[in-house]
Design a protein around this motif. Structure first.
Motif, PDB file in Angstrom:
ATOM      1  N   MET A  17       0.846  -1.185   0.000  1.00 54.14           N
ATOM      2  CA  MET A  17       0.000   0.000   0.000  1.00 54.14           C
ATOM      3  C   MET A  17       0.883   1.239   0.000  1.00 54.14           C
ATOM      4  O   MET A  17       1.741   1.401   0.871  1.00 54.14           O
ATOM      5  CB  MET A  17      -0.905   0.026   1.233  1.00 54.14           C
ATOM      6  CG  MET A  17      -1.882   1.198   1.230  1.00 54.14           C
ATOM      7  SD  MET A  17      -2.962   1.217   2.682  1.00 54.14           S
ATOM      8  CE  MET A  17      -1.785   1.679   3.941  1.00 54.14           C
ATOM      9  N   ARG A  28       1.131  -1.570   5.145  1.00 51.23           N
ATOM     10  CA  ARG A  28       0.406  -2.810   4.900  1.00 51.23           C
ATOM     11  C   ARG A  28       0.732  -3.372   3.528  1.00 51.23           C
ATOM     12  O   ARG A  28       1.108  -2.636   2.606  1.00 51.23           O
ATOM     13  CB  ARG A  28      -1.114  -2.562   4.996  1.00 51.23           C
ATOM     14  CG  ARG A  28      -1.587  -2.355   6.404  1.00 51.23           C
ATOM     15  CD  ARG A  28      -2.959  -1.736   6.530  1.00 51.23           C
ATOM     16  NE  ARG A  28      -3.924  -2.159   5.542  1.00 51.23           N
ATOM     17  CZ  ARG A  28      -5.155  -1.658   5.476  1.00 51.23           C
ATOM     18  NH1 ARG A  28      -5.554  -0.752   6.345  1.00 51.23           N
ATOM     19  NH2 ARG A  28      -6.002  -2.053   4.554  1.00 51.23           N
ATOM     20  N   ILE A  30      -0.736  -6.668   0.693  1.00 54.83           N
ATOM     21  CA  ILE A  30      -1.799  -7.624   0.414  1.00 54.83           C
ATOM     22  C   ILE A  30      -1.277  -8.712  -0.511  1.00 54.83           C
ATOM     23  O   ILE A  30      -0.298  -8.518  -1.255  1.00 54.83           O
ATOM     24  CB  ILE A  30      -3.047  -6.964  -0.219  1.00 54.83           C
ATOM     25  CG1 ILE A  30      -2.680  -6.252  -1.537  1.00 54.83           C
ATOM     26  CG2 ILE A  30      -3.715  -6.008   0.746  1.00 54.83           C
ATOM     27  CD1 ILE A  30      -3.884  -5.716  -2.298  1.00 54.83           C
ATOM     28  N   HIS A  39      -4.958  -9.300   3.775  1.00 57.43           N
ATOM     29  CA  HIS A  39      -4.302  -8.082   4.246  1.00 57.43           C
ATOM     30  C   HIS A  39      -3.343  -8.402   5.392  1.00 57.43           C
ATOM     31  O   HIS A  39      -3.700  -9.147   6.311  1.00 57.43           O
ATOM     32  CB  HIS A  39      -5.350  -7.078   4.738  1.00 57.43           C
ATOM     33  CG  HIS A  39      -6.220  -6.527   3.649  1.00 57.43           C
ATOM     34  ND1 HIS A  39      -6.082  -5.239   3.176  1.00 57.43           N
ATOM     35  CD2 HIS A  39      -7.235  -7.088   2.944  1.00 57.43           C
ATOM     36  CE1 HIS A  39      -6.987  -5.030   2.227  1.00 57.43           C
ATOM     37  NE2 HIS A  39      -7.698  -6.136   2.072  1.00 57.43           N
ATOM     38  N   TYR A  40      -2.145  -7.809   5.328  1.00 57.54           N
ATOM     39  CA  TYR A  40      -1.135  -8.017   6.355  1.00 57.54           C
ATOM     40  C   TYR A  40      -0.596  -6.671   6.835  1.00 57.54           C
ATOM     41  O   TYR A  40      -0.416  -5.741   6.035  1.00 57.54           O
ATOM     42  CB  TYR A  40       0.046  -8.828   5.821  1.00 57.54           C
ATOM     43  CG  TYR A  40      -0.302 -10.225   5.350  1.00 57.54           C
ATOM     44  CD1 TYR A  40      -0.152 -11.318   6.191  1.00 57.54           C
ATOM     45  CD2 TYR A  40      -0.770 -10.439   4.052  1.00 57.54           C
ATOM     46  CE1 TYR A  40      -0.462 -12.603   5.761  1.00 57.54           C
ATOM     47  CE2 TYR A  40      -1.082 -11.723   3.606  1.00 57.54           C
ATOM     48  CZ  TYR A  40      -0.922 -12.793   4.468  1.00 57.54           C
ATOM     49  OH  TYR A  40      -1.230 -14.061   4.036  1.00 57.54           O
ATOM     50  N   GLU A  41      -0.325  -6.572   8.132  1.00 54.98           N
ATOM     51  CA  GLU A  41       0.386  -5.421   8.688  1.00 54.98           C
ATOM     52  C   GLU A  41       1.878  -5.735   8.753  1.00 54.98           C
ATOM     53  O   GLU A  41       2.256  -6.891   8.986  1.00 54.98           O
ATOM     54  CB  GLU A  41      -0.116  -5.103  10.100  1.00 54.98           C
ATOM     55  CG  GLU A  41      -1.469  -4.442  10.158  1.00 54.98           C
ATOM     56  CD  GLU A  41      -1.821  -4.001  11.574  1.00 54.98           C
ATOM     57  OE1 GLU A  41      -1.095  -4.384  12.515  1.00 54.98           O
ATOM     58  OE2 GLU A  41      -2.812  -3.269  11.720  1.00 54.98           O
ATOM     59  N   SER A  58      -9.190 -10.554   5.847  1.00 55.95           N
ATOM     60  CA  SER A  58      -9.371 -10.857   4.430  1.00 55.95           C
ATOM     61  C   SER A  58     -10.711 -10.312   3.964  1.00 55.95           C
ATOM     62  O   SER A  58     -11.611 -10.047   4.768  1.00 55.95           O
ATOM     63  CB  SER A  58      -9.289 -12.367   4.175  1.00 55.95           C
ATOM     64  OG  SER A  58     -10.373 -13.035   4.800  1.00 55.95           O
ATOM     65  N   TYR A 102      -2.146   0.239  -4.344  1.00 50.95           N
ATOM     66  CA  TYR A 102      -1.196  -0.819  -4.019  1.00 50.95           C
ATOM     67  C   TYR A 102      -0.278  -1.054  -5.211  1.00 50.95           C
ATOM     68  O   TYR A 102      -0.719  -1.040  -6.362  1.00 50.95           O
ATOM     69  CB  TYR A 102      -1.920  -2.119  -3.669  1.00 50.95           C
ATOM     70  CG  TYR A 102      -2.601  -2.097  -2.322  1.00 50.95           C
ATOM     71  CD1 TYR A 102      -2.000  -2.666  -1.201  1.00 50.95           C
ATOM     72  CD2 TYR A 102      -3.839  -1.478  -2.166  1.00 50.95           C
ATOM     73  CE1 TYR A 102      -2.627  -2.644   0.039  1.00 50.95           C
ATOM     74  CE2 TYR A 102      -4.466  -1.449  -0.925  1.00 50.95           C
ATOM     75  CZ  TYR A 102      -3.857  -2.032   0.165  1.00 50.95           C
ATOM     76  OH  TYR A 102      -4.469  -2.000   1.392  1.00 50.95           O
TER      77      TYR A 102
END
Length: 208
Positions: A17, A28, A30, A39-41, A58, A102
């Motif tokens: 992102m 983040r 994806i 989605h991931y941090e 998700s 993204y």
């Protein structure tokens, strides 16, 4: 536009992102799996020198409003809340559609070691500004550095970080990781950065 179903082959890989300055959360990424967007941090701590990610949530691709800008750029239009302060006694919250971009991460092209990269210093022209691109040194003016010292603040600096095969120039503000700029290519003569929020979405830097 709504695009369905996912073309899993063209959307494979990890997507970062990009930050337009209005996002204040953790960086983040994806990934796509079937009809799911995962989605991931990005975690605060590194592991063996690499950035780590943690699954956040998700959603279904088919239920999102999105636009594929090009083979490396996707834009989503999520709904959110916009909070406006009218005066000290009154505020307003309204539903608003946001745009979130993204970018597909690609391996950094370089023959340099991490130690060699961190010694380089470039100047980048982007959006009518000159950006000082150097690692592990303050990016603030002397006046701001003096103020930071009095306040016990760390100020702004760039740190070289890595996820998989992609290097980043990561901007830290007072110890907080605020922005990841993917390094597409780097040698002793130039650096090509991506992750910028406006076209052409990348910039080239040269030594002065």
């Amino acid at each position: 536009m709504f695009l369905n179903p996912i073309n899993s082959q063209s959307l494979s890989g990890t997507w970062l992102m990009t930050n337009d300055g209005n996002y204040y959360g953790k960086p983040r990424v994806i990934k796509f799996e079937g009809d799911q967007i995962l989605h991931y941090e990005i975690l605060d701590l590194l592991k063996d020198g690499f950035l780590q990610k943690k699954f956040a949530f998700s959603e279904k691709w088919s239920e999102t409003k999105n636009e594929i800008l090009n083979e490396n750029q996707i834009r989503f239009f999520p709904m959110g809340k916009k909070h406006s302060v009218i005066n000290e006694n009154e505020s307003r919250t309204e539903d608003t559609e946001f745009a979130m971009d993204y970018e597909l991460l690609t391996p950094t092209l370089t023959e340099l070691t991490e130690e060699e990269i961190q010694k380089l210093h470039f100047f980048i022209e982007w959006n009518n500004e000159t950006l000082d691109f150097k690692f592990n040194q303050s990016l603030d003016s002397i006046t701001i550095q003096e103020l930071n010292k009095k306040m016990g603040w760390e100020g702004r600096k760039l740190v070289l970080e890595k996820m998989d095969n992609t290097y980043f120039g990561t901007l830290y503000e007072n110890g907080y990781r605020s922005m990841l700029l993917p390094i597409k290519e780097i040698d002793k003569e130039k650096v090509i950065l991506s992750g910028f929020p406006k076209e052409p979405y990348q910039a080239i830097g040269y030594p002065k």
